[in-house]
Design a protein around this motif. Structure first.
Motif, PDB file in Angstrom:
ATOM      1  N   ILE A  14       0.814  -1.220   0.000  1.00 31.73           N
ATOM      2  CA  ILE A  14       0.000   0.000   0.000  1.00 31.73           C
ATOM      3  C   ILE A  14       0.842   1.262   0.000  1.00 31.73           C
ATOM      4  N   LEU A  15       1.839   1.348   0.884  1.00 30.60           N
ATOM      5  CA  LEU A  15       2.613   2.585   1.010  1.00 30.60           C
ATOM      6  C   LEU A  15       3.362   2.912  -0.271  1.00 30.60           C
ATOM      7  N   GLU A  16       4.000   1.921  -0.875  1.00 23.60           N
ATOM      8  CA  GLU A  16       4.742   2.199  -2.112  1.00 23.60           C
ATOM      9  C   GLU A  16       3.806   2.626  -3.231  1.00 23.60           C
ATOM     10  N   ALA A  17       2.630   1.983  -3.328  1.00 20.87           N
ATOM     11  CA  ALA A  17       1.659   2.375  -4.357  1.00 20.87           C
ATOM     12  C   ALA A  17       1.203   3.813  -4.144  1.00 20.87           C
ATOM     13  N   ARG A  18       1.016   4.198  -2.877  1.00 23.47           N
ATOM     14  CA  ARG A  18       0.614   5.564  -2.555  1.00 23.47           C
ATOM     15  C   ARG A  18       1.707   6.558  -2.931  1.00 23.47           C
ATOM     16  N   LEU A  19       2.947   6.235  -2.603  1.00 21.29           N
ATOM     17  CA  LEU A  19       4.073   7.099  -2.960  1.00 21.29           C
ATOM     18  C   LEU A  19       4.171   7.262  -4.472  1.00 21.29           C
ATOM     19  N   ASP A  20       4.058   6.159  -5.169  1.00 21.73           N
ATOM     20  CA  ASP A  20       4.194   6.172  -6.623  1.00 21.73           C
ATOM     21  C   ASP A  20       3.125   7.057  -7.263  1.00 21.73           C
ATOM     22  N   ARG A  21       1.876   6.904  -6.821  1.00 26.05           N
ATOM     23  CA  ARG A  21       0.798   7.692  -7.413  1.00 26.05           C
ATOM     24  C   ARG A  21       0.936   9.177  -7.078  1.00 26.05           C
ATOM     25  N   TYR A  22       1.314   9.472  -5.837  1.00 23.19           N
ATOM     26  CA  TYR A  22       1.415  10.873  -5.413  1.00 23.19           C
ATOM     27  C   TYR A  22       2.483  11.623  -6.216  1.00 23.19           C
ATOM     28  N   PHE A  23       3.673  11.044  -6.280  1.00 25.53           N
ATOM     29  CA  PHE A  23       4.767  11.755  -6.938  1.00 25.53           C
ATOM     30  C   PHE A  23       4.678  11.677  -8.459  1.00 25.53           C
ATOM     31  N   LYS A  24       3.996  10.684  -8.981  1.00 26.73           N
ATOM     32  CA  LYS A  24       3.859  10.575 -10.438  1.00 26.73           C
ATOM     33  C   LYS A  24       2.701  11.416 -10.963  1.00 26.73           C
ATOM     34  N   ASN A  25       1.592  11.464 -10.226  1.00 23.85           N
ATOM     35  CA  ASN A  25       0.377  12.088 -10.756  1.00 23.85           C
ATOM     36  C   ASN A  25      -0.006  13.415 -10.109  1.00 23.85           C
ATOM     37  N   LEU A  26       0.445  13.689  -8.892  1.00 21.47           N
ATOM     38  CA  LEU A  26      -0.039  14.864  -8.179  1.00 21.47           C
ATOM     39  C   LEU A  26       1.024  15.938  -7.946  1.00 21.47           C
ATOM     40  N   VAL A  27       2.274  15.560  -7.953  1.00 18.49           N
ATOM     41  CA  VAL A  27       3.355  16.523  -7.735  1.00 18.49           C
ATOM     42  C   VAL A  27       3.911  16.957  -9.091  1.00 18.49           C
ATOM     43  N   ALA A  28       4.052  18.263  -9.276  1.00 19.75           N
ATOM     44  CA  ALA A  28       4.592  18.781 -10.539  1.00 19.75           C
ATOM     45  C   ALA A  28       5.985  18.199 -10.778  1.00 19.75           C
ATOM     46  N   PRO A  29       6.247  17.672 -11.995  1.00 14.49           N
ATOM     47  CA  PRO A  29       7.531  17.012 -12.271  1.00 14.49           C
ATOM     48  C   PRO A  29       8.665  18.005 -12.494  1.00 14.49           C
ATOM     49  N   VAL A  30       8.900  18.841 -11.513  1.00 22.77           N
ATOM     50  CA  VAL A  30      10.031  19.770 -11.532  1.00 22.77           C
ATOM     51  C   VAL A  30      10.758  19.603 -10.195  1.00 22.77           C
ATOM     52  N   PRO A  31      12.072  19.769 -10.181  1.00 21.15           N
ATOM     53  CA  PRO A  31      12.839  19.477  -8.963  1.00 21.15           C
ATOM     54  C   PRO A  31      12.376  20.229  -7.725  1.00 21.15           C
ATOM     55  N   ASP A  32      12.136  21.534  -7.825  1.00 21.08           N
ATOM     56  CA  ASP A  32      11.785  22.310  -6.631  1.00 21.08           C
ATOM     57  C   ASP A  32      10.516  21.784  -5.959  1.00 21.08           C
ATOM     58  N   SER A  33       9.474  21.507  -6.760  1.00 17.97           N
ATOM     59  CA  SER A  33       8.220  20.990  -6.197  1.00 17.97           C
ATOM     60  C   SER A  33       8.419  19.617  -5.568  1.00 17.97           C
ATOM     61  N   THR A  34       9.159  18.773  -6.242  1.00 12.12           N
ATOM     62  CA  THR A  34       9.375  17.414  -5.747  1.00 12.12           C
ATOM     63  C   THR A  34      10.208  17.423  -4.475  1.00 12.12           C
ATOM     64  N   ILE A  35      11.234  18.245  -4.426  1.00  8.23           N
ATOM     65  CA  ILE A  35      12.074  18.344  -3.231  1.00  8.23           C
ATOM     66  C   ILE A  35      11.252  18.813  -2.033  1.00  8.23           C
ATOM     67  N   TYR A  36      10.409  19.805  -2.254  1.00  9.23           N
ATOM     68  CA  TYR A  36       9.557  20.318  -1.177  1.00  9.23           C
ATOM     69  C   TYR A  36       8.653  19.218  -0.626  1.00  9.23           C
TER      70      TYR A  36
END
Length: 467
Positions: free
Chosen positions: A228-250
Motif C-alpha cells: 500500500i505505502l509504495e503504491a501511494r508514494l508512486d501515485r502521489y509523486f507521479k500524478n499529483l506533484v509537478a515534475p520539476v525538482p523544486d516541487s518534488t524536493i519540497y
C-alpha cells in the motif's frame, strides 16, 4: 550502467530484535504430507522469501525464529512456490493455521491470532458478496451487459466500504484498520463557485492532493511491509506533484519529516525517493537525488548503510551535481582531428550540442548520423554548433567514421591526456551522451535522443518568437 541504488534494497530487509520471544507459526495443510513451506513478506510492492520449514507426514510445518518480526502482510508460500496466501503479523506472532488448499479463503482457520481471524472474516465477506458479480462479469458479452453490471458493482463497492469502516470503528488499533484507512481515497466535495460565477475547475485537484495523506500514518512502520505505502508514494509523486525538482524536493522533505518518527518508515520512504529520482527518466529530476543525498546521506541519517555503501551513494551524487540542468557546463580544453586546440568556451554560438560518442559503439553508429542529419536539416539554421567528443576507439576509426558519414561542419575533438576529466563532470559512462548548452554554456538539456532534442529546440525557438 547499473544504477547504484539497487544495491541498497537489500539493506531494507534487515529485521530489528524487538524482544526475545520470537515468532512461531504452525501451519497444517490438507492434502500435503511433505515438501518445503515458506514464509515471505512484502517490502513495498516486492515480495521476499525469508524463512522455511519442512512439512511432516501429518501435513504440518512450524516456521519459527528467535526475533519478533516487524508488522505487516506476510505470505505463506506452498511447496513449489506457485501458490500462496496472505497473513497479517503484528503483536500476535505465535499462532496456528489450518488451511484447505482447495479453498484457501473459506477453508482456512486461525488459532491464537485475532488479527488473522479478522482478516479471514474480511476475505470471506469479499468471496461471498462478489461471486455473483464475478459470474455476471464473466458472462457479459455486449455493452448492454456491461452497463447492467455497473449498479451491481457500485452496490458491492458501497458494501465493501461499509465493512471496512466498521472494522476501523470497532478495531481501531488493529493492523487491518490501519490498512483500510491507508486505502481510503479523499472524498472531493462539489466544486465551489468563483467570484465571476464560474466553477473552480482546479478545486478537485487541489483538494484531492491536499487531503491525499489524511488517512495514512506514514510513520506506521507496518505499512512498509505491505504494497500500500509504495503504491501511494508512486501515485502521489507521479500524478499529483509537478515534475520539476523544486516541487518534488519540497514534497519529499515534508513526507520524510512525517516518516522520521518511525525508523522503518523513514528508511523505506528515503530509499524509495532516492531510488526513484536517481533512476528517473524525466530530464532534470536527478536534482532531487542530489538534494536527498546532501540533506540525508551526507549527515548520516541513512543509518542502515555501511560506511562503504554510504560513500558510494555520496560519490554518485557528487558525480551528478556538476551537470544538473541550469548548471554551467564544465570547461573542456580539447584537441581537434589535427591536434589543434578546441576549447568549449571559445565557441560563440546561440546553442551548442555536445555529443560524447565512440565510433565503435553500436548505439552511436545508429544515433550520431541521425543527429548530423537533423543538424543539417534544421538545427544549424537555429544557431546550433555541434561538438563531437570522441570517448573511445582509435584515431583511424574516428576519422573514417566522420568521413564516411560526411559529418562536416562539426567541431570534432578529443581529450588525449584526459586533462578535462569529462567523464566525471559530464557523467559519461555510456555512449552516446548528448548535452544542449545555451550561448553562455549553461546546461539546458541532457541525455536526449535526436527526436527529443529536436522537439526541445523547436520549443526554444517558439519561446524566442513570442519574446
Amino acid at each position: 550502467m547499473q544504477k547504484l541504488l539497487t544495491l541498497l534494497l537489500g539493506c531494507l530487509c534487515s529485521y530489528s530484535s524487538l524482544c526475545a520471544q520470537g515468532y512461531q507459526i504452525s501451519v497444517t495443510l490438507r492434502n500435503y504430507q511433505s515438501g518445503t513451506l515458506y514464509l515471505g513478506h512484502y517490502m513495498g510492492k516486492t515480495t521476499y522469501v525469508m524463512d522455511s520449514a519442512q512439512i511432516n507426514p501429518q501435513g504440518t510445518a512450524v516456521i519459527s525464529g528467535k526475533e519478533v518480526l516487524p508488522g505487516g502482510i506476510y505470505l505463506i508460500v506452498m511447496p513449489g512456490k506457485q501458490k500462496y496466501f496472505e497473513i497479517l503479523l503484528d503483536k500476535d506472532q505465535q499462532f496456528s493455521i489450518t488451511a484447505d488448499t482447495s479453498d484457501l479463503v473459506g477453508g482456512t482457520t486461525y488459532t491464537g491470532s485475532a488479527d488473522n481471524s479478522l482478516f479471514s472474516e474480511y476475505n470471506r465477506f469479499i468471496q461471498q458478496n462478489s461471486s455473483d458479480l464475478q459470474h455476471k462479469a464473466a458472462a457479459a458479452r455486449t455493452a448492454k451487459d456491461s452497463a447492467a453490471l455497473r449498479p451491481l458493482s457500485e452496490a458491492f463497492g458501497q458494501k465493501l466500504q461499509e465493512y471496512r469502516e466498521n472494522v476501523i470503528t470497532k478495531h481501531p488499533a488493529s493492523l487491518l484498520a490501519s490498512l483500510f484507512k491507508a486505502m481510503k481515497e479523499p472524498q472531493v466535495p462539489p466544486m465551489p463557485m468563483k467570484a465571476d460565477g464560474t466553477a473552480d475547475s482546479t478545486f478537485p485537484y487541489r483538494y484531492y492532493k491536499g487531503h491525499y495523506w489524511d488517512n495514512i500514518n506514514v510513520a506506521d512502520g507496518r505499512l512498509v511491509r505491505t504494497p500500500i505505502l509504495e503504491a501511494r508514494l508512486d501515485r502521489y509523486f507521479k500524478n499529483l506533484v509537478a515534475p520539476v525538482p523544486d516541487s518534488t524536493i519540497y514534497e519529499a522533505d515534508l513526507l520524510l519529516a512525517r516518516a522520521k518518527k518511525d525508523k522503518e518508515s523513514f528508511k523505506f520512504v528515503l530509499w524509495w525517493l532516492t531510488h526513484t529520482y536517481e533512476t528517473s527518466p524525466v530530464m532534470g529530476m536527478d536534482a532531487v537525488f542530489v538534494h536527498l543525498v546532501e540533506k540525508y546521506y551526507v549527515p548520516g541519517d541513512a543509518y542502515w548503510l555501511s560506511a562503504e555503501q554510504r560513500e558510494k551513494v555520496i560519490s554518485r551524487a557528487l558525480t551528478i551535481a556538476p551537470n544538473l540542468i541550469g548548471q554551467q557546463a564544465a570547461p573542456m580544453e580539447l584537441k581537434d582531428t589535427s591536434a589543434r586546440k578546441a576549447s568549449l568556451y571559445d565557441i560563440k554560438s546561440k546553442y551548442t550540442v555536445v555529443v560524447f560518442w565512440d565510433p565503435t559503439c553500436g548505439h552511436c553508429i545508429t544515433e550520431v548520423p541521425k543527429l548530423d542529419s537533423a543538424w543539417k536539416a534544421s538545427w544549424k539554421n537555429k544557431g546550433v554548433t555541434m561538438v563531437g567528443v570522441r570517448t573511445d576507439g582509435t584515431r583511424e576509426e574516428w576519422i573514417k567514421f566522420i568521413k564516411e558519414h560526411k559529418m562536416s561542419g562539426w567541431i570534432h575533438a578529443w581529450d588525449p591526456d584526459n586533462l578535462t576529466n569529462y567523464r566525471k563532470f559530464y557523467d559519461v559512462y555510456a555512449t552516446p551522451v548528448v548535452y544542449l548548452l545555451d550561448e553562455k554554456k549553461k546546461i539546458l538539456a541532457k541525455r536526449l535522443g535526436m527526436s527529443q532534442l529536436d522537439e526541445f529546440l523547436q520549443r526554444e525557438a517558439a519561446v524566442d518568437k513570442r519574446n
